[in-house]
Write a protein that holds these residues in place. Structure first.
Motif, PDB file in Angstrom:
ATOM      1  N   GLU A 316       0.839  -1.198   0.000  1.00  0.00           N
ATOM      2  CA  GLU A 316       0.000   0.000   0.000  1.00  0.00           C
ATOM      3  C   GLU A 316       0.875   1.249   0.000  1.00  0.00           C
ATOM      4  O   GLU A 316       0.631   2.208  -0.734  1.00  0.00           O
ATOM      5  N   LEU A 388      -3.023  12.074   0.709  1.00  0.00           N
ATOM      6  CA  LEU A 388      -4.045  11.275   1.388  1.00  0.00           C
ATOM      7  C   LEU A 388      -3.627   9.809   1.444  1.00  0.00           C
ATOM      8  O   LEU A 388      -3.700   9.165   2.502  1.00  0.00           O
ATOM      9  N   LEU A 389      -3.145   9.285   0.314  1.00  0.00           N
ATOM     10  CA  LEU A 389      -2.729   7.880   0.268  1.00  0.00           C
ATOM     11  C   LEU A 389      -1.578   7.632   1.230  1.00  0.00           C
ATOM     12  O   LEU A 389      -1.558   6.626   1.958  1.00  0.00           O
ATOM     13  N   LEU A 391      -0.696   9.400   3.907  1.00  0.00           N
ATOM     14  CA  LEU A 391      -1.139   9.524   5.298  1.00  0.00           C
ATOM     15  C   LEU A 391      -1.897   8.277   5.725  1.00  0.00           C
ATOM     16  O   LEU A 391      -1.712   7.759   6.834  1.00  0.00           O
ATOM     17  N   LYS A 392      -2.741   7.806   4.810  1.00  0.00           N
ATOM     18  CA  LYS A 392      -3.552   6.633   5.149  1.00  0.00           C
ATOM     19  C   LYS A 392      -2.644   5.417   5.377  1.00  0.00           C
ATOM     20  O   LYS A 392      -2.836   4.675   6.342  1.00  0.00           O
ATOM     21  N   LEU A 395      -0.865   5.743   8.731  1.00  0.00           N
ATOM     22  CA  LEU A 395      -1.702   5.505   9.909  1.00  0.00           C
ATOM     23  C   LEU A 395      -2.112   4.040   9.998  1.00  0.00           C
ATOM     24  O   LEU A 395      -2.270   3.502  11.102  1.00  0.00           O
ATOM     25  N   ALA A 396      -2.262   3.399   8.836  1.00  0.00           N
ATOM     26  CA  ALA A 396      -2.645   1.990   8.842  1.00  0.00           C
ATOM     27  C   ALA A 396      -1.595   1.159   9.574  1.00  0.00           C
ATOM     28  O   ALA A 396      -1.906   0.162  10.213  1.00  0.00           O
ATOM     29  N   PHE A 403       2.740  10.363  10.545  1.00  0.00           N
ATOM     30  CA  PHE A 403       1.421  10.897  10.214  1.00  0.00           C
ATOM     31  C   PHE A 403       1.318  12.368  10.621  1.00  0.00           C
ATOM     32  O   PHE A 403       0.987  13.236   9.815  1.00  0.00           O
TER      33      PHE A 403
ATOM     34  N   TRP B  76      -9.804   1.485  -4.784  1.00  0.00           N
ATOM     35  CA  TRP B  76      -8.533   1.117  -4.157  1.00  0.00           C
ATOM     36  C   TRP B  76      -8.365   1.810  -2.810  1.00  0.00           C
ATOM     37  O   TRP B  76      -7.763   1.291  -1.887  1.00  0.00           O
ATOM     38  N   LEU B  77      -8.926   3.013  -2.740  1.00  0.00           N
ATOM     39  CA  LEU B  77      -8.793   3.821  -1.529  1.00  0.00           C
ATOM     40  C   LEU B  77      -9.937   3.541  -0.563  1.00  0.00           C
ATOM     41  O   LEU B  77      -9.849   3.847   0.625  1.00  0.00           O
ATOM     42  N   LEU B 183      -8.988  16.239   8.022  1.00  0.00           N
ATOM     43  CA  LEU B 183      -8.415  15.148   7.227  1.00  0.00           C
ATOM     44  C   LEU B 183      -7.863  14.057   8.132  1.00  0.00           C
ATOM     45  O   LEU B 183      -8.118  12.862   7.924  1.00  0.00           O
ATOM     46  N   ILE B 187      -9.196  10.124   8.257  1.00  0.00           N
ATOM     47  CA  ILE B 187      -8.349   8.944   8.037  1.00  0.00           C
ATOM     48  C   ILE B 187      -8.369   8.047   9.270  1.00  0.00           C
ATOM     49  O   ILE B 187      -8.444   6.819   9.164  1.00  0.00           O
ATOM     50  N   GLN B 191      -9.521   4.043   9.690  1.00  0.00           N
ATOM     51  CA  GLN B 191      -8.761   2.956  10.287  1.00  0.00           C
ATOM     52  C   GLN B 191      -9.599   2.187  11.303  1.00  0.00           C
ATOM     53  O   GLN B 191      -9.412   1.002  11.511  1.00  0.00           O
TER      54      GLN B 191
END
Lengths: 482, 498
Positions: A316, A388-389, A391-392, A395-396, A403, B76-77, B183, B187, B191
Motif C-alpha cells: 500500500e 491522502l494515500l 497519510l492513510k 496511519l494503517a 502521520f 482502491w482507496l 483530514l 483517516i 482505520q
C-alpha cells in the motif's frame, strides 16, 4: 525476436540519440533538434504502449521487462515529451550547444528507462550513471554571464555529490555481495532476509540505496538540490526536478522487496530520513525569494513525503509513494513550464517577477495556480490524493509520528506556496510585459493542468495499475514484502 | 437510519453540483462582459429553480438521507461517490442556490474588471458548496470542503478591498490548517471503521477515548469555519475585505459549513464525546455571543459591524447544537438559515451604501434616511431581524435555542451552568444595541449629517436583490412551520442518542 520487441523503447531512444548526435556534429538548428527529440519521445511512447503487455527477462537476468517497468516507462516517455516541449528555444543555453542539449536530455532519459527495468545491482549502478552524467553536463551548459558562473559551481557540486553517492552505493553493493555472493535482486531477496539481523546487511542495504536517495533529493543526500536548481538552466531544472525522481522511487520499490516486512531498523532509518526531509525542506523554503531555489527546497520536502510510503514497507505504501511522485512530477513540470515561459531570456526568477502573471498570461496563471495548489495538497488536485494515500498508509501501520509530521508540514508548506500565488494573482503587473504563448506551450499547459486535476478527482485507474504493478515488481524480484 | 435511493432517472444532486462547473467553462468562451453577467444571472436563476425540485421530491417523514446517488469512485482507496440530502442539508443547499443569483446581481456594478474570471470563481464556488452539503462520503466531503478555498481566496485576494492580500492569505492559511485536522480525523475514522461512508460512520460504535480525539480534531476544523471563539480572528479581515458577493457567500454559506459539520459529524459520529464536551462548547458559544456583540458595538465601520455580528449569531447556532436537545437543535438549524438570509441582506445593503458613497464609516454615511427612504426601510427590517425582533426569522430561531438552553441548564442542575447560560440575555440586549445604533445612525444620523441630497434611492436591480430576502425574513418569522418540518425527522433521529 520477442526479446527485441520487448527492448523496442530503449532501441528507439538509442536511435533518437544517434540522430541527435549527428545533428550536433552538423551544427543544426535548435528547432530541428527539438523536433527530433519530440519525435523520439513520441516514438518511445508508442513503443512502450505496444510493449505494455510484454514480459521478458533479458541479458542473463539483469534486465526485466514487466508490467511495472513498462508502466513507469510510459510515464517517463510522456514526461520526456513534456520536458522537450518546455525547453522551447533554450534561451539560456550557449548557442553552439543547443543541439547537444537535446542529445544529453535523450541520453539521460535512456538511462532512466533502462533503470526501471534493471534488476541487477551493477546494472542499476550503470543505469544511474547514465542518468547522471548527461545531467551534469546539462547543468553546466548554461550561458555565461558577466561576473556570474553559478552554473559551474552548481555543476561541480552536482558532480561531487553525485560521485560520492555512487561511491557509497558501490560500497553498499559490495557489502551485499560479500554477504550473499550475488548481485541479482532475485537471488538477493532469498538470501538477504535471513541475514537482516546482522549490521552489515542493514548498512549494506542502506548504503546501496544512497544513489537513489541522491536522485530523489532526500535527506541526507539533498545538499545539491537548491544550488543545482538555481545554477542550472530553467529547462534543466525542470528535468532534474521531475523524471529522475520517478525512476528513483521505482527502483526503491524493487529494493524494498529485499528488506522483507517488519524490519524495525530500516523503518526507523527511513522514518528519520522522511521526517528530516520534510521539516528541513519546508522550513528553509519559507524564506526563499528565488523561485527555483524555493522549488528545490520544496522538492526535498516532497522526497520526504515519498519516503513515508517506503517506510511503511508494504505494498500500500509503495503504491502511494509511486502515485505521489508521479503526481509530483506532473505538478512540478506545470510550475516549471510557467517559469520557463515567464523567464524569456532564461534568467532566474524571483517571486516578484511573477507579479500579476494571471493578467499578463491567463493560461500561465491558471497553470501555476493548479501546479502550486497541487503541490500544496489542496483538493481536488493530484497532490492531495498523493498525500491522502501516504497519510492513510502511515496511519494503517500506526506510524503516528510520520502521520503528524506530514500533517504539520502540509500546514507549513501552505505559506510559501501561497507566496507564489500572492505574487501571481494578488499583485498588479505594473510595467511587466504581456507574455505571448506558442501553440505547443498552450497544449502543454492545458495537458498538465488536465492531468493534475484528473489525478486528483479520478485517480482510480492509475492506482489500480500501480498497485497491480508494485505487486508484480515485488514478485519479479521474488519478494515477499507484501 | 435508512437511505432512500433517488427514485427518478435524473441524478438531480449530481446535476446541481456539476452544472455550475459546466456553466463556468461556458463563461470562459463568452467574450463580452454584458453577456457574461447575463449568462451568470440566467444560469444561477435556472439552477435555483431546478433546486426547487428538491422540495417536491423530498419526503419530510424520512429521517435518513434521500435522493441518494451512488457510484464507484476510488475503490482502491475505499472512497465512493455518494450523494444525498436529509433535513439538515436540504435548506442549506437551497440557501446556497438561492443566494447565488443575488450575488451575481449585487456585483453587477461593483465588479468592473475581470468580470469573466469573477463569475467563474462564483460558479466554481457554488458547485463546491452544494457538494459539501450533499456529500455522503467523507473523502468526497473533504474534497468539496477544501475546493471551496481556492475560488474564495481568489475572490477576496483579487477583487477585494485595500487589505485584500493580507485577508486572503490569512483566510487560506487559517482554514486550511483547520481542515487538516478534519483530514486527520477522517483517516483515523477509516482505520477504525474501515469505511469512508458517512451514514456507516454515523452508525458505528466507537470507544470513548477514540471519540474524544476525533471530537477534538473535528471541533478545531469546524470551529475555525464557524468561527467559534477563540478561532474567529480570520473572519473580520476576510469579511471586510471581500467584495459584496464574497462577503455574502462567506457569511451566509461558508460559515454554515462549520455548523453543518458539527451537526453531521460531531453529534452522530462522536456522540459520547459530544456529551462530554457539551458544557465547554456551550461556554465558548456564550462567550462568542457576548464577545461578538460587544465588539460589534464598538465598530465604526459598517461592514466590520456586520462581520462581528456574525460571530454572535453563529454563537447562537453552536449553542443550540451543543445543548443536545430538540428545541436547541431545531433553533440552531433555524438560526443557521435565518442568519444566511439576514446577514447576506445586511452585507448587500452595506454594498449598496458603499457603491454610492465609497465609504463605510458610520459617521460619513449618517442620515441616509432622507434621500434613501426605501433603502432605510429595508435596512430597518434587516436590522430588526438581526436583533431577533419578534415576527422576524431570527426571533424564532434564537427563542428556540434559548428555550433549549434553559432546559439543558435545568437538567444539568448546576447553578454555575445556569449562571453561564443567563449571560446570553445580556448578549441579546447587546445585539439590540448595536443594530439599533447602526439603524439610528444610518437612517437619522445626528444634527450635523453630511450632505446626501444627491444620493439616489434603490434602483430596480437593488430592489430585486433585497426584496426576496425581506420577504423571507417576514415569512420565516411569521410561519416557520413549513421550513422546520423538513428537518423534523432528521433532528429526531440525531437527538435520540442523547
Amino acid at each position: 525476436m520477442v526479446n527485441a520487441i520487448a527492448f523496442l523503447p530503449e532501441l528507439v531512444l538509442s536511435v533518437g540519440a544517434l540522430a541527435l548526435f549527428g545533428l550536433a556534429l552538423s551544427n543544426a538548428d535548435v528547432r530541428r533538434a527539438r523536433l527530433v527529440a519530440a519525435c523520439t519521445a513520441a516514438g518511445v511512447f508508442l513503443c512502450t504502449v505496444a510493449t505494455l503487455w510484454h514480459r521478458a527477462i533479458l541479458f542473463h537476468g539483469a534486465y526485466s521487462v514487466d508490467q511495472f517497468s513498462q508502466l513507469i516507462k510510459l510515464i517517463i516517455a510522456l514526461g520526456y515529451l513534456a520536458v522537450v516541449l518546455i525547453s522551447g528555444e533554450l534561451p539560456d543555453v550557449r548557442p553552439e550547444l543547443k543541439p547537444e542539449y537535446f542529445l544529453f536530455v535523450t541520453l539521460s532519459v535512456a538511462g532512466l528507462v533502462a533503470l526501471v527495468s534493471a534488476v541487477e545491482l551493477i546494472t542499476i549502478v550503470v543505469c544511474l550513471e547514465l542518468v547522471s552524467l548527461p545531467l551534469y553536463a546539462l547543468v553546466a551548459m548554461r550561458r555565461e554571464r558577466a561576473g556570474w558562473r553559478g552554473q559551474m559551481e552548481a555543476a561541480i557540486k552536482y558532480v561531487v555529490f553525485g560521485t560520492t553517492a555512487t561511491g557509497l552505493t558501490l560500497f553498499g553493493i559490495s557489502c551485499l555481495y560479500g554477504l550473499t555472493g550475488s548481485t541479482a535482486l532475485a537471488e538477493l531477496v532469498q538470501r538477504l532476509p535471513p541475514l537482516m539481523h546482522s549490521p552489515v546487511a542493514v548498512v549494506g542495504l542502506g548504503l546501496a540505496v544512497a544513489g537513489l536517495f541522491y536522485k530523489l533529493a532526500a535527506f541526507p543526500f539533498h545538499f545539491w538540490t537548491p544550488d543545482v536548481y538555481q545554477g542550472g538552466p530553467n529547462q534543466t531544472a525542470a528535468l532534474i526536478a521531475s523524471l529522475p525522481k520517478i525512476g528513483a522511487v521505482a527502483v526503491l520499490v524493487r529494493f524494498a522487496g529485499l528488506a522483507g516486512p517488519g524490519n524495525g531498523h530500516l523503518v526507523l532509518v527511513l522514518s528519520v530520513f522522511a521526517v528530516c526531509s520534510m521539516l528541513y525542506g519546508n522550513l528553509i523554503a519559507l524564506v526563499q525569494r528565488d523561485l527555483k531555489r524555493l522549488f528545490g527546497f520544496s522538492a526535498i520536502a516532497h522526497a520526504g513525503y515519498a519516503l513515508i510510503g517506503l517506510a511503511v514497507l508494504g505494498q500500500e505504501g509503495y503504491t502511494a509513494a509511486l502515485f505521489h511522485v508521479i503526481s509530483y512530477a506532473v505538478m512540478v513540470l506545470a510550475c516549471f513550464a510557467v517559469i520557463c515561459r515567464v523567464a524569456r531570456e532564461g534568467e532566474n526568477l524571483n517571486l516578484e517577477d511573477l507579479a500579476g502573471l494571471w493578467q499578463r498570461a491567463p493560461l500561465l496563471g491558471a497553470t501555476l495556480l493548479v501546479g502550486v495548489f497541487g503541490l500544496a495538497g489542496v483538493p481536488p488536485l493530484a497532490g492531495f490524493m498523493g498525500k491522502l494515500l501516504l497519510l492513510k498508509s502511515a496511519l494503517a501501520q500506526g506510524y503516528l509520528v510520520l502521520f503528524f509530521t506530514a500533517l504539520v508540514n502540509t500546514v507549513i508548506a501552505i505559506y510559501y506556496y501561497l507566496q507564489i500565488i500572492r505574487e501571481a494573482f494578488f499583485r498588479e503587473p505594473g510595467a511587466r510585459p504581456l507574455i505571448e504563448l506558442d501553440t505547443p506551450t498552450r497544449l502543454l499547459c492545458t495537458a498538465l493542468m488536465a492531468v493534475t486535476i484528473l489525478l486528483g478527482i479520478a485517480p482510480g485507474w492509475l492506482l489500480d495499475q500501480l498497485s497491480a504493478c508494485t505487486k508484480i515488481a515485488l514478485l519479479s524480484v521474488g519478494g515477499n514484502g507484501l | 437510519m435508512e437511505l432512500v435511493e433517488n427514485p427518478s432517472q435524473v441524478p438531480l444532486l449530481s446535476l446541481l453540483i456539476f452544472a455550475p462547473l459546466c456553466a463556468a467553462v461556458a463563461v470562459l468562451l463568452l467574450r463580452r462582459e454584458r453577456a457574461v453577467r447575463w449568462w451568470a444571472l440566467g444560469f444561477t436563476l435556472a439552477e435555483a429553480l431546478a433546486a426547487l425540485g428538491l422540495l417536491f421530491k423530498f419526503d419530510p417523514s424520512v429521517a435518513g438521507f434521500q435522493l441518494v446517488e451512488r457510484a464507484r469512485w476510488i475503490p482502491w482507496l475505499g472512497a465512493s461517490y455518494a450523494l444525498g440530502v436529509d433535513g439538515v442539508s436540504l435548506w442549506l443547499v437551497l440557501l446556497t442556490v438561492g443566494l447565488l443569483p443575488l450575488c451575481v446581481l449585487c456585483s453587477w456594478r461593483q465588479i468592473q474588471h475581470r468580470v469573466k474570471e469573477f463569475m467563474v470563481c462564483l460558479l466554481v464556488l457554488e458547485s463546491a458548496l452544494i457538494g459539501v452539503f450533499c456529500a455522503l462520503d467523507a473523502i468526497l466531503f473533504f474534497v468539496f470542503w477544501e475546493a471551496v478555498l481556492i475560488p474564495m481566496s481568489l475572490v477576496i485576494g483579487v477583487w477585494g478591498g485595500a487589505r485584500r492580500v493580507y485577508a486572503a492569505i490569512k483566510f487560506f492559511v487559517y482554514t486550511m490548517a483547520g481542515s487538516l485536522f478534519l483530514l486527520g480525523a477522517v483517516i483515523a475514522l477509516y482505520q477504525y471503521a474501515r469505511t469512508f461512508s458517512i451514514p456507516e460512520l454515523m452508525q458505528q460504535k466507537y470507544g470513548l477515548a477514540f471519540q474524544v480525539w476525533i471530537f477534538l480534531a473535528l471541533a478545531i476544523a469546524f470551529g475555525v469555519k464557524v468561527p467559534m471563539f477563540p478561532l474567529h480572528t480570520w473572519l473580520p479581515a476576510a469579511h471586510v475585505e471581500a467584495p459584496t458577493a464574497g462577503s455574502v457567500l462567506l457569511a451566509s454559506v461558508l460559515l454554515k459549513m462549520g455548523t453543518y459539520g458539527f451537526v453531521r459529524f460531531c453529534l452522530s459520529v462522536t456522540a459520547d464525546a459530544a456529551r462530554l464536551f457539551a458544557p465547554w462548547m456551550v461556554g465558548l458559544s456564550v462567550i462568542a455571543i457576548l464577545y461578538g456583540g460587544l465588539v460589534a458595538l464598538a465598530q465604526t465601520d459598517l461592514k466590520r459591524l456586520v462581520a462581528y455580528s456574525s460571530i454572535g449569531h453563529m454563537g447562537f447556532a453552536t449553542l443550540g447544537i451543543f445543548v443536545l436537545n430538540r428545541s436547541g437543535l431545531d433553533g440552531a438549524l433555524l438560526v443557521m438559515l435565518s442568519h444566511g438570509i439576514t446577514t447576506g441582506a445586511l452585507f448587500i445593503a452595506v454594498g449598496v451604501v458603499y457603491e454610492r458613497l465609497h465609504t463605510r464609516e458610520l459617521a460619513h454615511v449618517a442620515g441616509l434616511g432622507k434621500s434613501m427612504p426605501m433603502f432605510t426601510m429595508l435596512l430597518g427590517v434587516f436590522a430588526l431581524a438581526s436583533l431577533a425582533f419578534p415576527g422576524t426569522n431570527n426571533f424564532v430561531g434564537e427563542f428556540l435555542v434559548l428555550a433549549g438552553t434553559f432546559a439543558w441548564a435545568r437538567e444539568w442542575a448546576g447553578p454555575g451552568w445556569t449562571m453561564l447560560v443567563l449571560l446570553t440575555i445580556p448578549g441579546l440586549v447587546v445585539a439590540a444595541a448595536y443594530n439599533l445604533r447602526m439603524l439610528q445612525k444610518v437612517a437619522f444620523g445626528s444634527a450635523s449629517n453630511p450632505n446626501h441630497s444627491g444620493v439616489r434611492d434603490l434602483g430596480l436591480r437593488e430592489l430585486v436583490t433585497l426584496l426576496p430576502l425581506c420577504a423571507l425574513v417576514v415569512w420565516i418569522g411569521l410561519n416557520p412551520g413549513p421550513f422546520m418540518r423538513a428537518w423534523h425527522a432528521s433532528v429526531e433521529w440525531l437527538i435520540q442518542r442523547f
